[in-house]
Scaffold this motif. Structure first.
Motif, PDB file in Angstrom:
ATOM      1  N   HIS A 369       0.904  -1.243   0.141  1.00 10.40           N
ATOM      2  CA  HIS A 369       0.093   0.012  -0.056  1.00 10.40           C
ATOM      3  C   HIS A 369       0.750   1.373  -0.020  1.00 10.40           C
ATOM      4  O   HIS A 369       0.139   2.255  -0.161  1.00 10.40           O
ATOM      5  N   PRO A 386      -4.813   5.223  -1.475  1.00 14.29           N
ATOM      6  CA  PRO A 386      -6.418   5.238  -0.946  1.00 14.29           C
ATOM      7  C   PRO A 386      -7.279   3.862  -1.497  1.00 14.29           C
ATOM      8  O   PRO A 386      -7.178   3.315  -2.356  1.00 14.29           O
ATOM      9  N   PRO A 391     -11.800   6.965   0.728  1.00 15.72           N
ATOM     10  CA  PRO A 391     -10.557   7.705   1.366  1.00 15.72           C
ATOM     11  C   PRO A 391     -10.475   7.521   2.667  1.00 15.72           C
ATOM     12  O   PRO A 391     -11.397   7.843   3.539  1.00 15.72           O
ATOM     13  N   THR A 392      -9.156   7.742   3.458  1.00 18.60           N
ATOM     14  CA  THR A 392      -8.858   7.636   4.633  1.00 18.60           C
ATOM     15  C   THR A 392      -8.933   6.468   5.260  1.00 18.60           C
ATOM     16  O   THR A 392      -8.537   6.244   6.558  1.00 18.60           O
ATOM     17  N   ARG A 394      -8.234   3.212   4.889  1.00 21.73           N
ATOM     18  CA  ARG A 394      -6.958   2.420   4.814  1.00 21.73           C
ATOM     19  C   ARG A 394      -5.903   2.951   5.970  1.00 21.73           C
ATOM     20  O   ARG A 394      -5.410   2.254   6.885  1.00 21.73           O
ATOM     21  N   ALA A 395      -5.798   4.087   6.023  1.00 19.69           N
ATOM     22  CA  ALA A 395      -4.786   4.896   7.009  1.00 19.69           C
ATOM     23  C   ALA A 395      -5.188   4.585   8.401  1.00 19.69           C
ATOM     24  O   ALA A 395      -4.400   4.144   9.368  1.00 19.69           O
ATOM     25  N   THR A 411      -2.618   9.632  11.639  1.00 17.65           N
ATOM     26  CA  THR A 411      -3.301   9.755  10.340  1.00 17.65           C
ATOM     27  C   THR A 411      -3.876  11.127   9.829  1.00 17.65           C
ATOM     28  O   THR A 411      -4.302  11.589  10.748  1.00 17.65           O
ATOM     29  N   ASP A 414      -4.969   9.658   3.928  1.00 14.71           N
ATOM     30  CA  ASP A 414      -4.330   8.483   3.582  1.00 14.71           C
ATOM     31  C   ASP A 414      -2.741   8.599   3.812  1.00 14.71           C
ATOM     32  O   ASP A 414      -2.069   7.701   3.598  1.00 14.71           O
TER      33      ASP A 414
END
Length: 444
Positions: A369, A386, A391-392, A394-395, A411, A414
């Motif tokens: 990733h 992402p 969006p956001t 995964r982080a 975080t 991402d």
């Protein structure tokens, strides 16, 4: 419980009344992550786990947690003088601290105290406008920020700032604000160690803005030397120097927001020292008191304060300030923190550790990733691809995974942002990146 003790419940039975800032409140309150104590590099959680602090709290605990010297200095101040007004009155610690701070940066001779980075930014913007008026340039009312810039959450800060989610629901911003483009060029600068090679020409966009509005209407430009909260965006080589030259050319004040980069984060006192570029004002907070007591400040270069001193002697020169400007306990905390920085050579220590930190950041190249890695001083960023349509997500999943494994990261979008206390050891650095690497391999 005696009269002198407060019974703090480590596991409060009702989390609902506290409206938490920058937090998914409903999600958090279903599975809270409570920190109940801290020492040096670690937190203790409410469920009895030890958490390595990879973020210095929120970029602020540069000297490490629960420093006895700071607590003792604050306690002594509170028993001697708990509060003193700063309007038409004073107390010794505020003047002592101002002297120590200006000695750190010889080009600056005055400090204005606020209570946070947000207030420091709004103060700097107001000083810039008032200064232009004081020197007969009252038509200079326009302020220039930068896309993806973060300058706190006051209306001035979000106006010159450029993070959309911080702005979009709050209606019209300050009038007369424009923005430079941000400096993040993933296509040309991915996986660069230190400062990007490409992008100094982005500073030339200030010339376009001057041509559009005319220099006679522009009071100041404000930028973070290293953009922090938006995801750790580095200035390309030569970029800040170009901004300084263009501002000089047109009589525009240049403000560095050093709330994050101040007090050793880059291995120097401030980014102005690290880059060799002197702005007209510097805003700071966070490391100013090690995060112990809220405090912010604005450094002004020589000559700015003097421009206000032409009014009659009994006249207030600047109609601006806060009830807690130069608060005695905050000043005591800051004085103790500055002593720790000097005694333990923490700025120099950060510079010495920076190459090891850099290698650790870039050890994650090729990890699942990861689409970019960035570093400067003791700051690091890991940009993740992402998740499609989310969006956001995964982080944030990486954030939760690292927390469960005993490492606190931060975080933004991402991007994983890292900024450990400057007392960090190499073994801590190894643990941070080993944990992140393992967690990234487990998430989709």
């Amino acid at each position: 419980m005696t009269a002198n003790t407060v019974d703090f419940d480590a596991s409060p039975n009702n989390l609902e009344p506290f409206w938490m800032p920058f937090t998914a409140n409903r999600q958090f309150k279903k599975a809270p992550r409570l920190l109940v104590s801290a020492k040096d590099m670690h937190y203790q959680s409410h469920d009895g786990r030890t958490i390595l602090d990879g973020t210095a709290g929120l970029w602020c605990v540069n000297a490490g947690h629960a420093r006895k010297e700071i607590a003792e200095a604050v306690g002594a101040q509170l028993t001697k003088l708990d509060y003193a007004p700063a309007f038409q009155m004073g107390h010794p610690a505020a003047f002592q601290l101002s002297n120590k701070l200006t000695q750190m940066l010889p080009e600056f001779d005055h400090v204005f105290f606020a209570n946070s980075g947000s207030e420091a930014v709004d103060s700097a913007l107001k000083i810039a406008l008032a200064y232009q008026r004081a020197i007969g340039q009252g038509a200079r009312t326009r302020l220039i920020g930068r896309e993806r810039g973060y300058h706190g959450v006051g209306f001035g800060g979000i106006s010159v700032g450029g993070i959309v989610s911080n702005r979009k629901v709050f209606g019209p911003m300050l009038a007369g604000v424009d923005h430079l483009p941000h400096t993040h060029d993933l296509k040309r600068n991915a996986f660069v160690r230190g400062l990007p090679e490409h992008g100094a020409e982005l500073a030339d966009q200030l010339e376009r803005i001057v041509a559009l509005h005319d220099a006679s209407t522009i009071a100041a430009v404000i930028v973070e030397p290293v953009a922090g909260s938006t995801g750790v965006l580095m200035p390309p080589k030569g970029y800040l120097q170009k901004l300084r030259a263009i501002c000089d050319k047109y009589g525009i004040l240049l403000i560095f927001d050093e709330v994050i980069t101040g007090f050793g984060r880059l291995g120097a006192s401030f980014a102005t020292e690290y880059f060799g570029v002197v702005p007209d004002m510097i805003t700071c907070a966070k490391g100013l008191t090690n995060g112990v007591i809220p405090m912010g400040a604005v450094f002004v270069r020589k000559g700015i304060y003097d421009a206000f001193m032409n009014a009659p002697e009994n006249t207030i020169e600047l109609f601006h300030g806060y009830t807690y400007s130069g608060n005695p306990a905050a000043c005591a905390a800051s004085l103790a923190v500055l002593d720790i920085y000097k005694r333990e050579s923490l700025f120099e220590r950060a510079a010495e550790l920076a190459p090891y930190w850099e290698d650790a950041v870039h050890s994650l190249k090729g990890t699942k990733h990861v689409i970019d890695l960035r570093n400067l001083g003791m700051i690091g960023a890991i940009e993740l691809e992402p998740r499609e349509g989310k969006p956001t997500a995964r982080a944030f999943e990486a954030f939760l995974g690292c927390y469960e494994k005993g490492v606190l990261i931060r975080t933004t979008g991402d991007i994983i942002a890292l900024s450990p206390p400057l007392i960090v050891q190499k073994t801590h650095i190894d643990q941070i990146f080993d944990t992140i690497g393992k967690v990234l391999k487990t998430i989709n």
